[in-house]
Design an enzyme around this catalytic site. Sequence first.
Site, PDB file in Angstrom:
ATOM      1  N   TYR A 141       0.690  -1.464   0.147  1.00 61.82           N
ATOM      2  CA  TYR A 141      -0.068  -0.391  -0.108  1.00 61.82           C
ATOM      3  C   TYR A 141       0.498   0.833  -0.172  1.00 61.82           C
ATOM      4  O   TYR A 141       0.583   2.165  -0.382  1.00 61.82           O
ATOM      5  CB  TYR A 141      -0.767   0.116   1.186  1.00 61.82           C
ATOM      6  CG  TYR A 141      -1.819  -0.395   1.011  1.00 61.82           C
ATOM      7  CD1 TYR A 141      -2.419  -1.759   1.056  1.00 61.82           C
ATOM      8  CD2 TYR A 141      -3.496  -0.203   1.350  1.00 61.82           C
ATOM      9  CE1 TYR A 141      -3.937  -2.166   0.670  1.00 61.82           C
ATOM     10  CE2 TYR A 141      -4.667  -0.482   1.319  1.00 61.82           C
ATOM     11  CZ  TYR A 141      -4.634  -1.910   0.663  1.00 61.82           C
ATOM     12  OH  TYR A 141      -5.993  -2.270   0.773  1.00 61.82           O
ATOM     13  N   LYS A 192       2.653 -15.448   1.803  1.00 52.66           N
ATOM     14  CA  LYS A 192       2.768 -15.830   0.616  1.00 52.66           C
ATOM     15  C   LYS A 192       4.717 -16.083   0.342  1.00 52.66           C
ATOM     16  O   LYS A 192       4.889 -16.087  -0.884  1.00 52.66           O
ATOM     17  CB  LYS A 192       2.481 -14.773  -0.619  1.00 52.66           C
ATOM     18  CG  LYS A 192       2.308 -15.276  -2.202  1.00 52.66           C
ATOM     19  CD  LYS A 192       0.729 -16.686  -2.175  1.00 52.66           C
ATOM     20  CE  LYS A 192       1.542 -17.359  -3.421  1.00 52.66           C
ATOM     21  NZ  LYS A 192       0.872 -18.765  -3.706  1.00 52.66           N
ATOM     22  N   ASP A 224      -3.544 -18.090  -0.777  1.00 52.61           N
ATOM     23  CA  ASP A 224      -3.937 -18.641  -0.947  1.00 52.61           C
ATOM     24  C   ASP A 224      -4.935 -20.018  -0.343  1.00 52.61           C
ATOM     25  O   ASP A 224      -6.564 -19.751  -0.039  1.00 52.61           O
ATOM     26  CB  ASP A 224      -3.985 -19.486  -2.538  1.00 52.61           C
ATOM     27  CG  ASP A 224      -2.619 -20.067  -2.342  1.00 52.61           C
ATOM     28  OD1 ASP A 224      -1.636 -19.867  -1.359  1.00 52.61           O
ATOM     29  OD2 ASP A 224      -1.824 -20.772  -3.078  1.00 52.61           O
ATOM     30  N   ASP A 248      -6.029  -6.841   3.965  1.00 53.52           N
ATOM     31  CA  ASP A 248      -7.373  -6.114   3.686  1.00 53.52           C
ATOM     32  C   ASP A 248      -8.536  -6.994   2.607  1.00 53.52           C
ATOM     33  O   ASP A 248      -9.512  -6.877   3.273  1.00 53.52           O
ATOM     34  CB  ASP A 248      -7.202  -5.299   2.369  1.00 53.52           C
ATOM     35  CG  ASP A 248      -8.001  -4.318   1.587  1.00 53.52           C
ATOM     36  OD1 ASP A 248      -9.405  -3.520   2.635  1.00 53.52           O
ATOM     37  OD2 ASP A 248      -8.185  -4.453   0.232  1.00 53.52           O
ATOM     38  N   ASP A 252     -12.203  -8.665   4.867  1.00 53.47           N
ATOM     39  CA  ASP A 252     -13.983  -8.709   3.613  1.00 53.47           C
ATOM     40  C   ASP A 252     -14.289  -9.637   3.676  1.00 53.47           C
ATOM     41  O   ASP A 252     -15.334 -10.199   3.867  1.00 53.47           O
ATOM     42  CB  ASP A 252     -13.063  -8.568   2.617  1.00 53.47           C
ATOM     43  CG  ASP A 252     -13.653  -7.229   2.261  1.00 53.47           C
ATOM     44  OD1 ASP A 252     -13.792  -5.873   3.398  1.00 53.47           O
ATOM     45  OD2 ASP A 252     -14.273  -6.321   0.716  1.00 53.47           O
TER      46      ASP A 252
HETATM   47  C1  IPM Z   1     -10.232  -1.034   4.413  1.00 51.09           C
HETATM   48  C2  IPM Z   1      -9.871  -0.601   2.750  1.00 51.09           C
HETATM   49  C3  IPM Z   1      -9.605   0.884   2.509  1.00 51.09           C
HETATM   50  C4  IPM Z   1      -8.107  -0.207   1.879  1.00 51.09           C
HETATM   51  C5  IPM Z   1      -9.482   1.579   1.236  1.00 51.09           C
HETATM   52  C6  IPM Z   1     -10.724   2.377   1.382  1.00 51.09           C
HETATM   53  C7  IPM Z   1      -8.531   2.544   1.089  1.00 51.09           C
HETATM   54  O1  IPM Z   1     -10.937  -1.140   1.995  1.00 51.09           O
HETATM   55  O2  IPM Z   1     -10.380  -0.366   4.971  1.00 51.09           O
HETATM   56  O3  IPM Z   1     -10.420  -1.981   4.372  1.00 51.09           O
HETATM   57  O4  IPM Z   1      -7.721  -0.829   1.553  1.00 51.09           O
HETATM   58  O5  IPM Z   1      -7.428  -0.405   3.773  1.00 51.09           O
HETATM   59 MG    MG Z   2     -11.340  -3.551   2.569  1.00 46.93          MG
END
Ligand code: IPM
Ligand code: MG
Length: 357
Positions: A141, A192, A224, A248, A252
Amino acid sequence: MAKKVLILPGDNIGPEIVAEAVKVLQRVDQKYKLDIELDYAHLGGAGLDAEGSPCPAQTLAKARQSDAILLGAVGGPQWDDVERHLRPEKGLLTIRSELDLFGNLRPAIMYPQLAHASSLKPEFVSGLDILIVRELVGGIYFGEPRGIRTLEDGQREGYNTYKYNESEIRRIGKMAFEAAMVRNKRLCSVDKSNVLEATVLWREVISDMAADYPEVELRHMYVDNAAMQLVMNPKQFDVVVTGNMFGDILSDTAAMLTGSIGMLPSASLDKNSGGMYEPCHGSAPDIAGQSIANPLATILSVAMMLRYSLNAPEAANAIEQAVSVVLDNGLRTADIQTEGCKLVGTVEMGDAVVAAL
Ligand code: IPM
Ligand code: MG
């Protein structure tokens, strides 16, 4: 002394969910006499529109002076065409980096009331309680060099740099081992290292640290495989530690296991446990302005804030308890709606949590 909390509503559904979380914060402030002082500032698209920057200097200055920050969410198609350095996401990344909020805690907890909202069968997710510890201010990042350049043959090339030095790995490792110590003492480090040197070092450093935490059972997993294991047998995990990008993505996935990303809070901490608290979900432009977004992730982020930065564990527990009561009472926003439950909007959900407090 008053505790200063800076509120950054952000974009799209951000202001809607934050308004509910602020109501909850004010309720516990009053009930537990916490002496909290609120201030507001812009971040993301809101910052760009109001002050010409996604992370205005004024916002950063206020953030540095506050004991904790509550953020809604940033971003949206309104800003699709702005230059890359002005994008709303850039504002979020800047404030994380400027405040050195390297430790991102993302708990994925299955509320028993929502077992049927998960995309997995209830037996796979009931009782699920995972903590993802994501490194937040390094890795690909932020790695330099980065950019889009034109090659000699005239075509363009995009490039980024994935790197972690030993101290960066060590400080996030420490946070993860310590989290494991107060949980079920199992830590899974995700990398990885079969392909990426940066994560060969990651694995080495985390392995070395294990000697300091003999009670913690450490294992390593390629990302993975981790993605697959998360949806196949998520209950095998207790604490997961990983770098910025893998964290990240995996957070999710973990969020969805619990029924809805609308339920997941997060804490981003610096080395002194100062921090920024935000829901794991985004700014949901598709449902903005309709007052149907789920405010619970933001409300639960307030609970994390009280626990980690404001030293008010009682108030934190009370909020989590209140959320559970509201779910017990059958109230559901659209994202977690199941048959037989009462569909409510953002404000009603916030009001119900306040009432349960
Ligand atoms: C998160 C979001 C952010 C990230 C974005 C909005 C930059 O997806 O907080 O997970 O990638 O960290
Ligand atoms: Mg995110």
